[in-house]
Design a protein around this motif. Structure first.
Motif: not given
Lengths: 279, 413
Positions: B127-131
């Motif tokens: 999820e990091y990139g979207l977070e």
């Protein structure tokens, strides 16, 4: 060659500060007194037995029943020796120093980790603070804040804050380069990188720093008592001046018990964190 | 169509890289610059372009500048000079906000040592990139699970990275890179830390995924086998400069210089060359001819069998000289003697996949394209000959077999 008038200079600076920044010192004094009194009043308000049960429960939550048992027995012993009220005063002083050290130390540590220039300024200051004999701070602290618990807290913070700063800086700098790169590659802002990656990974190191800070401020309580801070430190100091070995031992033992309990608690917070985050 | 255009990019490491650029323009080489000025030239005047949808491999030994080069594509490392256009926009001139946007939306990266965040679960990693883009928690969780399912790890969403094997961790790395649906994937030695079997499995999977997704992939490797296996085109680097750019076959067959030659000499050719590169022009006949014509054709070319095709050059079977002379005696037609059971391979099969079929087939092996049109034949010995590096065994114009074959037909019939 005549002696450099370094002493005069320092005194002039201190005098100038005292007159120039009086309102500021007054505000700081009020804040610190507020925190110390808040903590002390709350703990004094709790019956000793209730406090001991709560502390043991916290010990059980953070460690094992062994640690909980030690906490209970140790604190009961202090109560039995009639040192309860003074120990609570000392605890309030130590916790206040710890809180202030965290509030000051963690941001400074983060700052030094992110900028080599900040680190270049902070590091020699820390060296100075840690090696200058602690008694020496007491003199200007008394000039600025008068006698009592406030200059004691100030001296404790100066003496105890360096580990928090150093270990916060170290913890953040030790976050593996490839993880920092990954955070950058996905388009994190510096703030996101700090809060989502660097601080969580530096947490064990930061907690170790806070643990050391608490231990160091405990070691300051006797010195702080020399300028009027209340607590078991004052009992130790009194016993020394009157050569009462037995009383000195009792008061010293209370400090040791307090130290062990606080040390194990903060260490176990580190361990619990580490297990949770699997670092 | 070029999606990335790298134009004369140079990276100098040291205190005063600008002054070094002038020395380089005056003809100082890398060694002299290091010896006398203590600056390292990481990447030296590199230009190339990458087409949308291709796997572009940058290959070189350690210290060749390939990792520096790939890090300049998303400016993890700032180029000292040159321009890098992505979708026509020069990212070197971009401000911080623009760069962050590009990193969030257009370019993702997969790292050699996985670089998963140890304090986050697998799903939180993905999820990091979207977070960081501020995507809603539920939405990004859903996308993360989709991305994980794509790499076969849908069930591990709530594990911690440390609980997974190396291969699985790199799948998470890949899922993380795919989750924000970038156009471009930078893979920095992505499979180098994996053991050989897992590495191959991951290569296959990447090719499979690429078939579906059609991303543009820049793949860094020091392993030539890997480069040849997955690259549509390969850029070879040495000492910060480009040595050769070309398709795997071009690099293998026409090494640009001694360096590339030394590099490729140990390569297992059987995993690079395809059936199309070892096949010969087939002698063919259509069914409306008689057995006598067939015999005559075989005698002229000195061979003992002919492939039978229809008017559309689709393969129908093979006839042997023996059967043809019997047919002449007994008055049979070609249709009576066609052997339909012929060994057939696709033109893109790699040589090592042909060993078995070539050794068991009684007749030459027919090479066909996807429409079953006969492209060529592989005679016994051709595969071994090609592996021995004998160019005579290869078709004259492997790039245009159909044109060559059509001419052959009119000459034959």
């Amino acid at each position: 060659m005549s002696k450099l008038p370094l002493d005069k200079w320092v005194e002039n600076i201190v005098d100038a500060l005292e007159t120039g920044l009086k309102p500021l010192f007054h505000v700081i004094s009020l804040i610190i007194e507020g925190i110390v009194n808040g903590i002390a009043n709350t703990f004094h308000w709790l019956p000793a037995l209730v406090f001991i049960v709560l502390a043991a429960a916290l010990g059980y939550y953070l460690g094992k029943w062994k640690f909980a048992a030690f906490t209970a027995v140790g604190l009961l012993l202090i109560d039995n020796l009639g040192l309860w009220e003074h120990t609570i005063d000392t605890l309030a002083l130590v916790l206040t120093s710890a809180i202030l050290s965290i509030v000051i130390g963690v941001p400074l540590g983060i700052g030094s980790a992110q900028s080599d220039r900040v680190r270049g300024i902070v590091t020699p200051l820390l060296d100075f603070m840690q090696t200058m004999p602690a008694f020496v701070y007491l003199i200007p602290a008394v000039t600025f804040f008068g006698l009592g618990v406030v200059p004691g807290v100030i001296a404790s913070v100066i003496f105890a804050v360096p580990p928090t700063i150093r270990l916060t800086n170290l913890g953040i700098r030790q976050v593996p380069e490839d993880l920092v790169e990954a955070a950058d590659a996905f388009g994190s802002t510096s703030r996101q990188k700090l809060f989502k990656l660097q601080i969580p990974l530096a947490m064990p190191s930061i907690m170790t720093g806070i643990n050391q800070t608490i231990m160091l401020s405990l070691s300051m309580v006797v010195i702080a008592s020399m300028i009027g801070a209340q607590g078991v430190g004052a009992d130790v100091y009194g016993a020394v001046t009157q050569i009462k070995t037995g009383e000195g031992f009792e008061a010293g033992l209370a400090i040791v018990v307090l130290a062990i309990v606080l040390d194990r608690m903060t260490q176990n917070i580190v361990r619990k964190n580490r297990r949770g985050s699997n670092v | 169509m070029a999606i990335i255009e790298v134009n004369q990019v140079t990276k100098v490491f040291g205190n005063d890289p600008e002054s070094i650029l002038r020395l380089m323009d005056d003809g100082w080489n890398k060694e002299k610059i290091y010896r006398e000025r203590k600056h390292t030239v990481g990447v030296n005047n590199v230009s190339f372009s990458v087409n949308a949808g291709e796997i572009f491999v940058i290959m070189g030994l350690s210290g060749s500048g390939k990792s520096t080069l790939v890090r300049m594509l998303n400016r993890l490392i700032e180029p000292t000079r040159g321009s890098i256009s992505i979708h026509g926009k020069d990212i070197v001139k971009m401000n911080k906000e623009g760069l962050i946007k590009v990193r969030q939306k257009q370019i993702s990266m997969v790292f050699q040592k996985f670089a998963l965040f140890p304090h986050r679960t697998v799903a939180e990693n993905v999820e990091y990139g979207l977070e960081v883009q501020g995507v809603d928690k539920a939405v990004r969780r859903k996308k993360a699970i989709e991305s994980l399912t794509l790499v076969g790890l849908g069930d591990y969403a709530d594990s911690l990275p440390s609980q997974l094997s190396g291969g699985m961790q790199q799948r998470v790395g890949l899922a993380r890179a795919l989750a924000n649906d970038p156009d471009i994937l930078l893979m920095d030695e992505a499979f180098s830390a994996l053991d050989p079997l897992i590495r191959k499995e991951m290569q296959d999977e990447l090719l499979e995924l690429q078939d579906k997704m059609k991303k543009t992939i820049i793949f860094i490797t020091h392993d030539l086998d890997e480069a040849l296996r997955i690259g549509d085109r390969i850029l070879l680097m040495k000492d910060g400069s480009v040595v050769q750019v070309g398709t795997p076959e071009e690099v293998m067959m026409n090494p640009a210089n001694e360096y590339v030659e030394r590099f490729v000499e140990d390569v297992d050719l059987s995993k690079v060359l395809t059936a199309a590169s070892v096949m010969r022009r087939p002698e063919t006949i259509t069914l409306d001819r008689g057995p006598r014509v067939a015999l005559q054709l075989m005698r002229e070319s000195g061979i003992s069998n002919l492939f039978v095709v229809d008017r559309g050059r689709r393969l129908m079977g093979v006839i042997t000289a023996e059967d043809a002379s019997a047919a002449v005696r007994e008055g049979k037609t070609l249709a009576d003697i066609v052997i339909h059971d012929v060994a057939v391979v696709d033109k893109d099969k790699l040589l090592y996949q042909l060993f078995d079929i070539c050794s068991t087939s009684k007749h030459p092996v027919a090479v066909v394209n996807s429409n079953n049109r006969l492209m060529g034949v592989i005679v016994r010995g051709a595969v071994l000959g090609a592996l021995a590096g004998n160019p005579d065994q290869r078709a004259d114009q492997p790039a245009e077999p159909i044109a060559a074959l059509t001419e052959g037909v009119s000459a034959n019939v």
